[in-house]
Design a protein around this motif. Structure first.
Motif, PDB file in Angstrom:
ATOM      1  N   LYS A 180       0.821  -1.221   0.000  1.00 16.86           N
ATOM      2  CA  LYS A 180       0.000   0.000   0.000  1.00 16.86           C
ATOM      3  C   LYS A 180       0.854   1.270   0.000  1.00 16.86           C
ATOM      4  CE  LYS A 180      -3.824  -2.248   2.468  1.00 16.86           C
ATOM      5  NZ  LYS A 180      -4.652  -2.595   1.388  1.00 16.86           N
ATOM      6  N   VAL A 181       1.920   1.248  -0.788  1.00  9.66           N
ATOM      7  CA  VAL A 181       2.739   2.446  -0.981  1.00  9.66           C
ATOM      8  C   VAL A 181       1.875   3.531  -1.629  1.00  9.66           C
ATOM      9  CG1 VAL A 181       4.673   3.392  -2.331  1.00  9.66           C
ATOM     10  CG2 VAL A 181       4.927   1.205  -1.121  1.00  9.66           C
ATOM     11  N   LYS A 182       2.011   4.757  -1.152  1.00 10.19           N
ATOM     12  CA  LYS A 182       1.157   5.841  -1.650  1.00 10.19           C
ATOM     13  C   LYS A 182       1.512   6.269  -3.074  1.00 10.19           C
ATOM     14  CE  LYS A 182       0.380   7.692   2.997  1.00 10.19           C
ATOM     15  NZ  LYS A 182       0.633   8.843   3.919  1.00 10.19           N
ATOM     16  N   ARG A 183       2.804   6.305  -3.381  1.00 10.04           N
ATOM     17  CA  ARG A 183       3.215   6.811  -4.696  1.00 10.04           C
ATOM     18  C   ARG A 183       4.461   6.073  -5.167  1.00 10.04           C
ATOM     19  NH1 ARG A 183       2.981  13.198  -5.844  1.00 10.04           N
ATOM     20  NH2 ARG A 183       0.764  12.626  -5.671  1.00 10.04           N
ATOM     21  N   PHE A 184       4.449   5.650  -6.425  1.00 12.74           N
ATOM     22  CA  PHE A 184       5.577   4.961  -7.052  1.00 12.74           C
ATOM     23  C   PHE A 184       6.077   5.867  -8.173  1.00 12.74           C
ATOM     24  CE2 PHE A 184       7.803   2.057  -9.811  1.00 12.74           C
ATOM     25  CZ  PHE A 184       8.276   1.027  -8.998  1.00 12.74           C
ATOM     26  N   ILE A 185       7.319   6.351  -8.041  1.00 11.21           N
ATOM     27  CA  ILE A 185       7.907   7.267  -9.025  1.00 11.21           C
ATOM     28  C   ILE A 185       8.938   6.502  -9.844  1.00 11.21           C
ATOM     29  CG2 ILE A 185       9.175   9.417  -9.375  1.00 11.21           C
ATOM     30  CD1 ILE A 185       8.055  10.393  -6.709  1.00 11.21           C
ATOM     31  N   PHE A 186       8.707   6.451 -11.145  1.00 11.77           N
ATOM     32  CA  PHE A 186       9.552   5.662 -12.049  1.00 11.77           C
ATOM     33  C   PHE A 186      10.376   6.585 -12.928  1.00 11.77           C
ATOM     34  CE2 PHE A 186       9.897   3.355 -16.232  1.00 11.77           C
ATOM     35  CZ  PHE A 186      10.858   2.437 -15.811  1.00 11.77           C
ATOM     36  N   MET A 187      11.699   6.400 -12.885  1.00  9.48           N
ATOM     37  CA  MET A 187      12.592   7.186 -13.734  1.00  9.48           C
ATOM     38  C   MET A 187      12.719   6.510 -15.087  1.00  9.48           C
ATOM     39  SD  MET A 187      14.274   9.965 -13.929  1.00  9.48           S
ATOM     40  CE  MET A 187      14.177  10.393 -12.177  1.00  9.48           C
ATOM     41  N   SER A 188      12.107   7.109 -16.094  1.00  9.92           N
ATOM     42  CA  SER A 188      12.144   6.583 -17.449  1.00  9.92           C
ATOM     43  C   SER A 188      13.179   7.368 -18.249  1.00  9.92           C
ATOM     44  CB  SER A 188      10.744   6.664 -18.072  1.00  9.92           C
ATOM     45  OG  SER A 188      10.700   6.018 -19.321  1.00  9.92           O
ATOM     46  N   SER A 189      12.909   7.641 -19.521  1.00  9.48           N
ATOM     47  CA  SER A 189      13.896   8.307 -20.374  1.00  9.48           C
ATOM     48  C   SER A 189      13.200   9.016 -21.524  1.00  9.48           C
ATOM     49  CB  SER A 189      14.875   7.272 -20.940  1.00  9.48           C
ATOM     50  OG  SER A 189      15.653   7.811 -21.986  1.00  9.48           O
TER      51      SER A 189
END
Length: 314
Positions: A103-112
């Motif tokens: 139940k993580v509130k926010r998942f930030i993904f470093m793309s390109s």
């Protein structure tokens, strides 16, 4: 706010840690292959061999997923795309499934920005542009984006995707490090005829934007292109770096068709593209939705890079 950073010992990760430490409102946990030095005693470091062996701690609010398989020079693997997919897609998805379960509130993904493509012809890239990845690395990042969107759709975990162009600093790795080494010499460079426009993002500007994406409610379930405010030509890039180094810039004129042909003959067409073609990014969405503007202008950041590069080499 409990923040987990993967790839914490990397180029972006270490600067991000320093930046968030100064904010004094985040409790940080780090995933990395080696220990990160010069951090506060209350930061929890977890050494992981790969993303598949990582376990997200309980009560994590934000996951910042920076880790991944990046551009590999002289990659001799039998199937490079398969190797990129293993880490950047399968590894990312495994971590994301944990985030969903915890139940993580926010998942930030470093793309390109490579997801959008490698060259802009008439218009800068925007978040709405049709993705056109031209490299295995970018293909794997786009596939990861699609899988993350499917996984988090309708869940309480918010997804934020960030697509930066080349990230620069005095200690940057890869091609920018090679360019700095070349600029530090007194050799004349073949950019007199270069009038392209390329977007870059200073490392300081990127980590500032990441913090905004951690906190701003409007970042939820959005994709952002991020860069410095101004696009510059390769000639201007060299001029700023030279000025920071206290060196005069010397250019020679070589017609671009001749440069293109020469690069193709020696198998360096990709390098020609990076130095002589345009790649512009439109950051209007980040400005309007998040109220974000880059803290450093491109001239400020480039001059600082030139100065710092000489200090590193002393």
């Amino acid at each position: 706010m409990n923040v987990l950073i993967t790839g914490a010992s990397g180029f972006v990760g270490q600067m991000l840690i320093s930046h968030l430490q100064m904010a004094e409102k985040f409790s940080l946990t780090l995933f990395s292959r080696k220990r990160v030095a010069k951090i506060n005693d209350n930061i929890h470091q977890i050494i992981v061999n790969d993303i598949f062996s990582a376990e997200i701690p309980d009560h994590t609010d934000i996951v910042l997923h920076l880790a991944g398989r990046a551009h590999i020079l002289n990659d001799n693997t039998a199937n490079p795309l398969s190797e990129f997919r293993k880490v950047n897609v399968e590894g990312t998805l495994k971590l994301a499934k944990q985030a969903l379960k915890k139940k993580v509130k926010r998942f930030i993904f470093m793309s390109s920005i490579g997801v959008n493509g490698s060259v802009t012809l008439q218009q800068p890239f925007t978040e709405d542009a049709l993705p056109q990845p031209h490299a295995d690395y970018a293909v794997s990042k786009l596939e990861a984006e699609h899988e993350l969107k499917k996984l988090f759709a309708g869940s309480e975990t918010e997804l934020v995707i960030i697509r930066p162009p080349l990230v620069y600093a005095a200690h940057a790795p890869g091609n920018f490090a090679r360019l700095l080494k070349l600029v530090a010499t007194n050799l004349p460079l073949p950019f007199a005829a270069t009038d392209n426009k390329r977007s870059f993002v200073a490392l300081e500007n990127l980590v500032d934007f990441i913090q905004v994406c951690i906190e701003h409610p409007n970042a939820a379930n959005q994709t952002f292109l991020v860069s410095d405010k101004t696009s510059i030509s390769t000639r201007e890039l060299v001029q700023y770096l030279k000025q920071g180094m206290g060196k005069p810039a010397h250019f020679i004129y070589i017609p671009q068709p001749l440069m293109r042909l020469g690069a193709a003959c020696i198998g360096k067409s990709k390098l020609y593209e990076q130095l002589f073609e345009s790649l512009e990014v439109d950051t209007t969405k980040a400005q309007n939705l998040l109220g974000w503007t880059a803290p450093l202008t491109t001239p400020q950041a480039m001059l600082q890079v030139g100065q710092n590069y000489l200090k590193i080499k002393e």
